[in-house]
Design a protein around this motif. Structure first.
Motif, PDB file in Angstrom:
ATOM      1  N   LEU A 159     -12.717  -1.096   7.552  1.00  0.00           N
ATOM      2  CA  LEU A 159     -11.409  -1.576   7.064  1.00  0.00           C
ATOM      3  C   LEU A 159     -11.365  -1.505   5.543  1.00  0.00           C
ATOM      4  O   LEU A 159     -10.375  -1.087   4.945  1.00  0.00           O
ATOM      5  CB  LEU A 159     -11.171  -3.013   7.545  1.00  0.00           C
ATOM      6  N   LEU A 160     -12.470  -1.886   4.895  1.00  0.00           N
ATOM      7  CA  LEU A 160     -12.518  -1.804   3.418  1.00  0.00           C
ATOM      8  C   LEU A 160     -12.366  -0.357   2.965  1.00  0.00           C
ATOM      9  O   LEU A 160     -11.700  -0.056   1.981  1.00  0.00           O
ATOM     10  CB  LEU A 160     -13.817  -2.399   2.897  1.00  0.00           C
ATOM     11  N   ASP A 161     -12.986   0.552   3.719  1.00  0.00           N
ATOM     12  CA  ASP A 161     -12.825   1.978   3.391  1.00  0.00           C
ATOM     13  C   ASP A 161     -11.354   2.373   3.470  1.00  0.00           C
ATOM     14  O   ASP A 161     -10.815   3.017   2.571  1.00  0.00           O
ATOM     15  CB  ASP A 161     -13.609   2.822   4.405  1.00  0.00           C
ATOM     16  N   ALA A 162     -10.699   1.930   4.533  1.00  0.00           N
ATOM     17  CA  ALA A 162      -9.311   2.343   4.773  1.00  0.00           C
ATOM     18  C   ALA A 162      -8.381   1.865   3.659  1.00  0.00           C
ATOM     19  O   ALA A 162      -7.399   2.549   3.329  1.00  0.00           O
ATOM     20  CB  ALA A 162      -8.832   1.793   6.125  1.00  0.00           C
ATOM     21  N   VAL A 163      -8.689   0.735   3.042  1.00  0.00           N
ATOM     22  CA  VAL A 163      -7.798   0.210   1.989  1.00  0.00           C
ATOM     23  C   VAL A 163      -8.310   0.560   0.586  1.00  0.00           C
ATOM     24  O   VAL A 163      -7.843   0.019  -0.412  1.00  0.00           O
ATOM     25  CB  VAL A 163      -7.598  -1.323   2.104  1.00  0.00           C
ATOM     26  N   GLY A 164      -9.261   1.479   0.521  1.00  0.00           N
ATOM     27  CA  GLY A 164      -9.725   1.976  -0.769  1.00  0.00           C
ATOM     28  C   GLY A 164     -10.566   1.000  -1.570  1.00  0.00           C
ATOM     29  O   GLY A 164     -10.706   1.130  -2.794  1.00  0.00           O
ATOM     30  N   TYR A 165     -11.168   0.039  -0.888  1.00  0.00           N
ATOM     31  CA  TYR A 165     -11.888  -1.028  -1.602  1.00  0.00           C
ATOM     32  C   TYR A 165     -13.052  -0.471  -2.413  1.00  0.00           C
ATOM     33  O   TYR A 165     -13.314  -0.905  -3.524  1.00  0.00           O
ATOM     34  CB  TYR A 165     -12.421  -2.078  -0.620  1.00  0.00           C
ATOM     35  N   PHE A 166     -13.725   0.543  -1.842  1.00  0.00           N
ATOM     36  CA  PHE A 166     -14.902   1.074  -2.534  1.00  0.00           C
ATOM     37  C   PHE A 166     -14.525   2.189  -3.505  1.00  0.00           C
ATOM     38  O   PHE A 166     -15.395   2.771  -4.151  1.00  0.00           O
ATOM     39  CB  PHE A 166     -15.941   1.549  -1.514  1.00  0.00           C
ATOM     40  N   GLY A 167     -13.276   2.524  -3.551  1.00  0.00           N
ATOM     41  CA  GLY A 167     -12.779   3.490  -4.526  1.00  0.00           C
ATOM     42  C   GLY A 167     -13.372   4.879  -4.340  1.00  0.00           C
ATOM     43  O   GLY A 167     -13.939   5.166  -3.294  1.00  0.00           O
ATOM     44  N   PRO A 168     -13.263   5.771  -5.355  1.00  0.00           N
ATOM     45  CA  PRO A 168     -12.536   5.520  -6.612  1.00  0.00           C
ATOM     46  C   PRO A 168     -11.034   5.503  -6.384  1.00  0.00           C
ATOM     47  O   PRO A 168     -10.550   6.024  -5.385  1.00  0.00           O
ATOM     48  CB  PRO A 168     -12.941   6.714  -7.483  1.00  0.00           C
ATOM     49  N   GLY A 169     -10.310   4.848  -7.282  1.00  0.00           N
ATOM     50  CA  GLY A 169      -8.858   4.816  -7.134  1.00  0.00           C
ATOM     51  C   GLY A 169      -8.312   3.438  -7.490  1.00  0.00           C
ATOM     52  O   GLY A 169      -9.068   2.494  -7.726  1.00  0.00           O
ATOM     53  N   TYR A 205       0.840  -1.205   0.000  1.00  0.00           N
ATOM     54  CA  TYR A 205       0.000   0.000   0.000  1.00  0.00           C
ATOM     55  C   TYR A 205       0.873   1.252   0.000  1.00  0.00           C
ATOM     56  O   TYR A 205       2.004   1.237   0.470  1.00  0.00           O
ATOM     57  CB  TYR A 205      -0.900   0.015   1.241  1.00  0.00           C
ATOM     58  N   GLY A 206       0.285   2.368  -0.513  1.00  0.00           N
ATOM     59  CA  GLY A 206       0.998   3.652  -0.501  1.00  0.00           C
ATOM     60  C   GLY A 206       0.797   4.369   0.832  1.00  0.00           C
ATOM     61  O   GLY A 206       0.052   3.891   1.697  1.00  0.00           O
ATOM     62  N   PRO A 207       1.406   5.536   0.971  1.00  0.00           N
ATOM     63  CA  PRO A 207       1.345   6.274   2.244  1.00  0.00           C
ATOM     64  C   PRO A 207      -0.067   6.655   2.656  1.00  0.00           C
ATOM     65  O   PRO A 207      -0.398   6.630   3.849  1.00  0.00           O
ATOM     66  CB  PRO A 207       2.208   7.515   1.973  1.00  0.00           C
ATOM     67  N   ASP A 208      -0.934   6.949   1.677  1.00  0.00           N
ATOM     68  CA  ASP A 208      -2.303   7.350   2.046  1.00  0.00           C
ATOM     69  C   ASP A 208      -3.034   6.218   2.765  1.00  0.00           C
ATOM     70  O   ASP A 208      -3.711   6.423   3.784  1.00  0.00           O
ATOM     71  CB  ASP A 208      -3.094   7.753   0.787  1.00  0.00           C
ATOM     72  N   ILE A 209      -2.908   5.008   2.221  1.00  0.00           N
ATOM     73  CA  ILE A 209      -3.612   3.875   2.832  1.00  0.00           C
ATOM     74  C   ILE A 209      -2.975   3.533   4.176  1.00  0.00           C
ATOM     75  O   ILE A 209      -3.671   3.230   5.153  1.00  0.00           O
ATOM     76  CB  ILE A 209      -3.653   2.661   1.865  1.00  0.00           C
ATOM     77  N   HIS A 210      -1.646   3.665   4.268  1.00  0.00           N
ATOM     78  CA  HIS A 210      -1.013   3.425   5.579  1.00  0.00           C
ATOM     79  C   HIS A 210      -1.539   4.420   6.612  1.00  0.00           C
ATOM     80  O   HIS A 210      -1.842   4.045   7.753  1.00  0.00           O
ATOM     81  CB  HIS A 210       0.509   3.505   5.452  1.00  0.00           C
ATOM     82  N   ARG A 211      -1.712   5.655   6.172  1.00  0.00           N
ATOM     83  CA  ARG A 211      -2.264   6.648   7.116  1.00  0.00           C
ATOM     84  C   ARG A 211      -3.705   6.289   7.502  1.00  0.00           C
ATOM     85  O   ARG A 211      -4.104   6.384   8.660  1.00  0.00           O
ATOM     86  CB  ARG A 211      -2.207   8.055   6.490  1.00  0.00           C
TER      87      ARG A 211
END
Ligand SMILES: O=P(O)(O)OC[C@@]1(O)O[C@H](CO)[C@@H](O)[C@@H]1O
Length: 410
Positions: free
Chosen positions: A80-90, A18-24
């Motif tokens: 948790l899904l939100d935190a890892v960008g699962y629902f996007g966009p991205g 993961y990138g810094p945004d998801i780590h944050r």
């Protein structure tokens, strides 16, 4: 939750670049779920209104430990899904954060060993095969990656083969064979098997057992199979479905999976595809079952359903009308696993001898629970069984994952 959720966040963080945004975001979720209060979903969340009808407005602002466990834990997985960008966009939209763990289990040697064991089953009498596959599906529920996180000894503890409740005879009565055909051993079935294989290599075999009884082996009625975990639980579930279809115990199986990743190892449609690919690529008898299931997907006798309520933080008593209608129309609904059991009986501290039929009276059709015990909730035991379990294990029998049950309300 205080132990398991931080561990899951750490496992997910380590499993992906993961990138810094998801780590944050994961840092923020870790802080929030251990020290904070329940936060509402972001305004752009596609299912925000749905979660508001599920109680988010009432619970936002309260401690994670101060709302119903079922609600709190389910909402953690949604956050948790939100935190890892699962629902996007991205770029991380739709990437299952639990996929590495699921794939590792699917590729485990134990999984291959279990598939190889199918070959010894092939020649056995059909009733013996049916029972073995039912128990394979039942005990497949021990394959629960979230549970193992907070109970690392769980997998090493031997299963206690004697079930704490066993209504399997009632279960079979709800899935009658289409005829009284009897199948002898070593595959020399008194019925006749006709099969046509298609050049694409995905063959369709129709077992029309015209045995001692009347009629054909073609089943009628729909079985709803509410799946739990992927991998080593979903494969036995699919093999049970294949058997029930092939031997006319039902005409169609609707496999209910989760609409998105949930509770670490809960099965999604992508996991069904992985399981079917694993079966069709396996040596021995497993491949034939995999091909027949693949063909059943194509002709609709096996269907997959991913209803939003399957990932709801609520008991099944709150199910929406469309899902109620589906279960009402089924010959039987088999509900797999511990979490689904909790949702089925209302996740309450019932007296263990409370009749299962009483707490599931709301369910719109015949329902069976196949569950290994991993949480406190239990119903439908006779007093002698409860007394013996308590005498032997205190209260450990409820949560150790070593005991199991098959309970039916017809
Ligand atoms: O439904 P499953 O996979 O059999 O078990 C789900 C589970 O691991 O999660 C919940 C507690 O975190 C319990 O219901 C159980 O321990």
């Amino acid at each position: 939750m205080a132990e398991r959720h931080p561990a899951i966040i750490q496992q997910v963080r380590e499993a992906f670049p993961y990138g810094p945004d998801i780590h944050r975001s994961l840092d923020a979720l870790l802080d929030n779920c251990t020290k904070g209060v329940i936060e509402p979903l972001s305004a752009g969340a596609p299912d925000r209104d749905r979660w508001r009808t599920w109680g988010l407005d009432a619970y936002a602002g309260r401690s994670w430990f101060d709302v119903p466990w079922l609600w709190s834990e389910s909402y953690f997985y949604r956050q948790l899904l939100d935190a890892v960008g699962y629902f996007g966009p991205g770029p991380w939209q739709g990437i299952d954060p639990f996929r590495p763990f699921k794939l590792a289990e699917l590729e485990a040697t134990e999984t291959d060993e279990e598939l190889t064991a199918l070959d010894t089953l092939e020649g056995r009498p059909v009733d013996e095969r049916a029972r073995a596959l039912l128990h394979g599906s039942l005990w497949g529920n021990r394959a629960d990656l979230g549970f193992r996180l907070s109970d690392v000894e769980a997998e090493k503890r031997a299963a206690v083969s004697g079930l704490v409740a066993d209504d399997s005879e009632t279960l079979w009565s709800l899935l009658p064979t289409a005829d009284a055909d009897t199948y002898t051993e070593a595959g020399t079935e008194t019925g006749s098997e006709t099969g046509t294989s298609i050049d694409t290599g995905v063959g369709t075999a129709t077992a029309t057992g015209v045995g001692t009884g009347t009629g054909t082996g073609t089943g009628t009625g729909t079985l709803c199979l509410v799946a739990d975990n992927a991998g080593r639980e979903l494969i036995p579930d699919l093999l049970l479905a294949a058997h029930l279809l092939a031997h006319g115990r039902c005409g169609r199986v609707v496999l209910h999976v989760k609409p998105y990743p949930y509770y670490v190892s809960d099965a999604t449609t992508a996991d069904v595809v992985d399981a079917l690919r694993k079966l069709t690529a396996a040596p021995g008898a497993a491949a034939g079952h995999g091909r027949r299931l693949w063909a059943a997907m194509a002709d609709g006798t096996l269907a997959v359903r991913a209803h939003p309520f399957s990932a709801a933080p609520l008991p099944y008593a709150a199910m929406p009308d469309d899902l109620r209608a589906e279960f009402a129309a089924a010959s039987l609904t088999i509900v797999k696993g511990d979490l689904n059991y909790r949702r089925l009986v209302g996740d309450s501290r019932w007296n263990p001898t409370t009749p299962f039929a009483d707490v599931t009276a709301y369910f719109p059709g015949p329902v069976a629970a196949l569950r290994t015990l991993k949480s406190d909730v239990i119903t439908g035991l006779d007093a002698g069984t409860e007394a013996a379990l308590v005498a032997a294990e205190g209260q450990r029998w409820r949560t150790g994952g070593t005991h199991a049950l098959i309970q039916v309300r017809d």
